[in-house]
Design an enzyme around this catalytic site. Structure first.
Site, short mmCIF file in Angstrom:
data_model
loop_
_atom_site.label_atom_id
_atom_site.label_comp_id
_atom_site.label_asym_id
_atom_site.label_seq_id
_atom_site.Cartn_x
_atom_site.Cartn_y
_atom_site.Cartn_z
N ASN A 6 -10.52 -3.00 -5.27
CA ASN A 6 -9.72 -2.09 -6.12
C ASN A 6 -10.30 -2.00 -7.53
O ASN A 6 -10.09 -1.02 -8.24
CB ASN A 6 -8.27 -2.56 -6.25
CG ASN A 6 -7.45 -2.45 -4.98
OD1 ASN A 6 -6.50 -3.20 -4.80
ND2 ASN A 6 -7.80 -1.52 -4.09
N ASP A 44 0.83 -1.21 0.00
CA ASP A 44 0.00 0.00 0.00
C ASP A 44 0.87 1.26 0.00
O ASP A 44 1.96 1.27 0.56
CB ASP A 44 -0.91 -0.03 1.24
CG ASP A 44 -2.03 0.99 1.13
OD1 ASP A 44 -2.33 1.43 0.01
OD2 ASP A 44 -2.60 1.35 2.17
C1 FPP Z 1 -2.12 0.15 -3.26
O1 FPP Z 1 -1.65 1.48 -3.24
C2 FPP Z 1 -1.57 -0.54 -4.39
C3 FPP Z 1 -2.31 -1.09 -5.39
C4 FPP Z 1 -3.78 -1.04 -5.46
C5 FPP Z 1 -1.64 -1.74 -6.53
C6 FPP Z 1 -0.37 -2.45 -6.19
C7 FPP Z 1 0.27 -2.81 -7.45
C8 FPP Z 1 1.61 -2.86 -7.66
C9 FPP Z 1 2.65 -2.65 -6.63
C10 FPP Z 1 2.07 -3.22 -9.02
C11 FPP Z 1 1.67 -4.63 -9.21
C12 FPP Z 1 2.01 -5.15 -10.47
C13 FPP Z 1 1.98 -6.50 -10.75
C14 FPP Z 1 2.41 -6.97 -12.06
C15 FPP Z 1 1.53 -7.53 -9.81
P1 FPP Z 1 -2.71 2.64 -3.32
O2 FPP Z 1 -2.95 2.97 -4.75
O3 FPP Z 1 -3.95 2.29 -2.57
O4 FPP Z 1 -1.91 3.79 -2.60
P2 FPP Z 1 -2.56 4.96 -1.73
O5 FPP Z 1 -3.23 4.31 -0.55
O6 FPP Z 1 -1.36 5.76 -1.34
O7 FPP Z 1 -3.50 5.71 -2.61
#
Ligand code: FPP
Length: 230
Positions: free
Chosen positions: A65, A17
């Site tokens: 998500n 996250d």
């Molecule tokens: C949460 O951060 C992260 C995600 C919803 C996506 C995680 C994905 C990756 C690390 C790339 C994955 C790629 C592959 C190929 C598996 P957030 O967007 O909720 O962050 P925030 O809470 O700061 O908004």
């Protein structure tokens, strides 16, 4: 008598996250945060196996998500495609087996296909297993297992129930790391984390360094796991 501490975890799970906030801090679009997260995910997963961990489950996309704006989702799908195209050969070379859990019917069809190819190409890797949870939800996993048990028309015990979950091939996680400051499990491995040790950190996922991985492992190693017993 010397207390029995936990040692190296066999299975680590990570809630990655904080990509969005990492980008925001730099006045970049959220997609840039996911790209930085992916870059980190690739090197971190290698570092994890180098430390003797055998299974690493990464929460890449939850069922919830999938309600994010189309623009962000399309960006994530592009990253998934790139990841599978560019990294599967390296995983195969390093003998890391790739497995996916989650509902692939929620994703664009071509992604389902490249995922199956990636699993095929890395099958039997002996170094360890990298499990990507994509379109995954813990409640949905439990419900599917309940419905399967009902269909079979016979009561099940814990072991039998576990064998109906999408994680049936893996033991339960020993250590769950969540980056990005939130102190919750967000529908990840709900049934499977009943006795998992948790490590929460404020660090945003793209900044979660190998050094901090070692701090999480040291924290785990010092814990006494009692599974509710004395
Ligand atoms: C949460 O951060 C992260 C995600 C919803 C996506 C995680 C994905 C990756 C690390 C790339 C994955 C790629 C592959 C190929 C598996 P957030 O967007 O909720 O962050 P925030 O809470 O700061 O908004």
């Amino acid at each position: 008598m010397k207390e029995q501490t936990a040692g190296v975890p066999h299975h680590i799970a990570i809630i990655m996250d904080g990509n969005g906030r990492w980008a925001k801090k730099r006045l970049l679009p959220r997609g840039a945060g996911h790209r930085a997260g992916l870059k980190r995910m690739i090197s971190l997963s290698e570092a994890i196996f180098e430390r003797g961990v055998k299974i690493c489950t990464l929460f890449a996309l939850s069922t919830e998500n999938l309600s994010r704006p189309q623009e962000e989702l399309q960006g994530l799908f592009t990253l998934f495609r790139e990841y599978f195209e560019k990294n599967v050969a390296r995983l195969a070379e390093k003998e890391i087996e790739l497995k996916i859990i989650g509902n692939l019917t929620l994703l664009p069809e071509d992604i389902g296909e490249i995922i199956r190819k990636g699993e095929e190409q890395t099958r039997g890797g002996q170094t360890g297993t990298l499990v990507l949870a994509i379109g995954y939800g813990g409640r949905q996993d439990i419900l599917a297992a309940v419905n399967e048990a009902v269909r079979r028309g016979k009561e099940v015990n814990e072991k039998e129930f576990s064998s109906l979950l999408s994680t049936k091939d893996f033991p339960e996680p020993d250590l769950l790391i969540r980056t990005g400051k939130e102190l919750r499990i967000s529908n990840f491995l709900l049934w499977q984390s009943a006795y998992t040790e948790f490590y929460f950190t404020d660090t945003l996922f793209p900044d979660f360094s190998d050094r901090e991985l070692d701090a999480a492992l040291a924290s785990y190693a010092a814990r006494e796991r009692r599974y509710g017993k004395l």
